[in-house]
Design a protein around this motif. Sequence first.
Motif, PDB file in Angstrom:
ATOM      1  N   TYR A  94       0.400  -1.106  -0.087  1.00  0.00           N
ATOM      2  CA  TYR A  94       0.058   0.104   0.070  1.00  0.00           C
ATOM      3  C   TYR A  94       1.527   1.540   0.056  1.00  0.00           C
ATOM      4  O   TYR A  94       1.893   1.551   0.455  1.00  0.00           O
ATOM      5  N   TYR A  95       0.656   2.182  -1.010  1.00  0.00           N
ATOM      6  CA  TYR A  95       1.395   3.695  -0.873  1.00  0.00           C
ATOM      7  C   TYR A  95       0.491   4.618  -0.797  1.00  0.00           C
ATOM      8  O   TYR A  95      -1.010   4.498  -0.708  1.00  0.00           O
ATOM      9  N   CYS A  96       1.248   5.502  -0.686  1.00  0.00           N
ATOM     10  CA  CYS A  96      -0.173   6.468  -0.028  1.00  0.00           C
ATOM     11  C   CYS A  96       1.006   8.143  -1.303  1.00  0.00           C
ATOM     12  O   CYS A  96       1.926   7.559  -1.566  1.00  0.00           O
ATOM     13  N   ALA A  97      -0.011   8.855  -1.253  1.00  0.00           N
ATOM     14  CA  ALA A  97       0.849   9.493  -2.847  1.00  0.00           C
ATOM     15  C   ALA A  97       0.086  11.164  -2.339  1.00  0.00           C
ATOM     16  O   ALA A  97      -1.399  11.140  -1.479  1.00  0.00           O
ATOM     17  N   ALA A  98       0.800  12.436  -2.993  1.00  0.00           N
ATOM     18  CA  ALA A  98       0.072  13.646  -2.601  1.00  0.00           C
ATOM     19  C   ALA A  98       0.919  13.826  -4.098  1.00  0.00           C
ATOM     20  O   ALA A  98       1.718  14.584  -5.124  1.00  0.00           O
ATOM     21  N   ARG A  99      -0.498  15.853  -4.186  1.00  0.00           N
ATOM     22  CA  ARG A  99      -0.375  16.191  -5.174  1.00  0.00           C
ATOM     23  C   ARG A  99      -1.015  17.742  -5.051  1.00  0.00           C
ATOM     24  O   ARG A  99      -1.757  17.720  -3.872  1.00  0.00           O
ATOM     25  N   VAL A 100       0.241  18.316  -5.079  1.00  0.00           N
ATOM     26  CA  VAL A 100      -0.670  19.881  -4.611  1.00  0.00           C
ATOM     27  C   VAL A 100      -1.817  20.350  -5.209  1.00  0.00           C
ATOM     28  O   VAL A 100      -1.967  20.381  -6.551  1.00  0.00           O
ATOM     29  N   VAL A 101      -2.722  20.785  -4.941  1.00  0.00           N
ATOM     30  CA  VAL A 101      -3.614  21.411  -5.769  1.00  0.00           C
ATOM     31  C   VAL A 101      -4.334  22.778  -5.127  1.00  0.00           C
ATOM     32  O   VAL A 101      -3.893  22.776  -3.882  1.00  0.00           O
ATOM     33  N   TYR A 102      -4.966  23.269  -6.023  1.00  0.00           N
ATOM     34  CA  TYR A 102      -5.912  24.715  -5.819  1.00  0.00           C
ATOM     35  C   TYR A 102      -6.923  24.675  -5.323  1.00  0.00           C
ATOM     36  O   TYR A 102      -7.460  25.751  -5.329  1.00  0.00           O
ATOM     37  N   SER A 103      -7.424  23.567  -5.270  1.00  0.00           N
ATOM     38  CA  SER A 103      -8.882  23.863  -4.761  1.00  0.00           C
ATOM     39  C   SER A 103      -9.402  21.865  -4.189  1.00  0.00           C
ATOM     40  O   SER A 103      -8.002  21.577  -4.022  1.00  0.00           O
ATOM     41  N   SER A 104     -10.528  22.109  -3.828  1.00  0.00           N
ATOM     42  CA  SER A 104     -10.840  21.125  -3.382  1.00  0.00           C
ATOM     43  C   SER A 104     -11.082  19.907  -3.738  1.00  0.00           C
ATOM     44  O   SER A 104     -12.317  18.632  -3.898  1.00  0.00           O
ATOM     45  N   VAL A 105     -10.315  19.504  -4.897  1.00  0.00           N
ATOM     46  CA  VAL A 105     -10.730  18.530  -5.489  1.00  0.00           C
ATOM     47  C   VAL A 105     -10.097  17.241  -5.524  1.00  0.00           C
ATOM     48  O   VAL A 105      -9.733  16.678  -4.215  1.00  0.00           O
ATOM     49  N   ILE A 106     -10.509  15.894  -5.763  1.00  0.00           N
ATOM     50  CA  ILE A 106     -10.393  14.504  -4.737  1.00  0.00           C
ATOM     51  C   ILE A 106      -9.289  14.027  -5.997  1.00  0.00           C
ATOM     52  O   ILE A 106      -9.769  14.126  -7.571  1.00  0.00           O
ATOM     53  N   VAL A 107      -7.896  13.925  -6.218  1.00  0.00           N
ATOM     54  CA  VAL A 107      -7.334  13.365  -7.214  1.00  0.00           C
ATOM     55  C   VAL A 107      -7.119  11.263  -7.211  1.00  0.00           C
ATOM     56  O   VAL A 107      -7.180  10.766  -6.225  1.00  0.00           O
ATOM     57  N   THR A 108      -8.308  10.615  -8.369  1.00  0.00           N
ATOM     58  CA  THR A 108      -7.638   8.926  -8.050  1.00  0.00           C
ATOM     59  C   THR A 108      -7.112   8.810  -8.925  1.00  0.00           C
ATOM     60  O   THR A 108      -6.531   7.532  -9.475  1.00  0.00           O
ATOM     61  N   THR A 109      -6.349   9.182 -10.170  1.00  0.00           N
ATOM     62  CA  THR A 109      -5.168   8.558 -11.083  1.00  0.00           C
ATOM     63  C   THR A 109      -4.303   9.052 -10.453  1.00  0.00           C
ATOM     64  O   THR A 109      -3.603   9.522  -9.722  1.00  0.00           O
ATOM     65  N   LYS A 110      -3.687   7.599 -10.562  1.00  0.00           N
ATOM     66  CA  LYS A 110      -1.641   7.317 -10.062  1.00  0.00           C
ATOM     67  C   LYS A 110      -1.127   8.436 -10.980  1.00  0.00           C
ATOM     68  O   LYS A 110      -0.482   9.003 -10.258  1.00  0.00           O
ATOM     69  N   THR A 111      -0.905   8.831 -12.149  1.00  0.00           N
ATOM     70  CA  THR A 111      -0.652   9.810 -12.683  1.00  0.00           C
ATOM     71  C   THR A 111      -1.039  11.147 -12.801  1.00  0.00           C
ATOM     72  O   THR A 111       0.370  11.896 -13.047  1.00  0.00           O
TER      73      THR A 111
END
Length: 126
Positions: A94-111
Motif C-alpha cells: 500500500y502506497y500513499c501519494a500526494a499532489r499539491v492542488v488549488y481547490s478541493s479536488v479529489i485525485v484518483t489517477t496515479k499519474t
Amino acid sequence: QVQLVESGGGLVQAGDSLRLSCAASGRTFSSSAMGWFRQAPGKEREFVAAISRSGGSTRYSDSVKGRFTISRDNAQNTVYLQMNSLKPEDTAVYYCAARVVYSSVIVTTKTQYDNWGQGTQVTVSS
C-alpha cells in the motif's frame, strides 16, 4: 515537495482490521490532495481511496467501499487508511501519494500524483 512515509502494515487474518498511516514532511501537506493506492504481485498499481486537502471529500474504489475509510489530520501532517473486514484479495503493498492542488479536488489517477511513499506491506491470510 513533500516526503511521505507509510506505516502500519502487517500480517493479519481475514476479517481483521488494520490502520495505515502516512506521515508527510514539508509545508505543503495541507495544500495537497492525498491518495492511497495498492499493488499486488504481478498486477498494476490501483486506486484505493482519496481525500481532498481539507478532508471534506473522499472517494473509494468499489472493491473497498464500505470497508475502508480514509481520513487526514492536517495538524499532524498525516493521512490514514482504516481497513476493516480485510480479505485475502486486499493483500498488496500500500502506497500513499500526494499532489499539491488549488481547490478541493479529489485525485484518483496515479499519474496525477507526483509524490509517493515507499509503501507498506499488508498481507491477509484466509
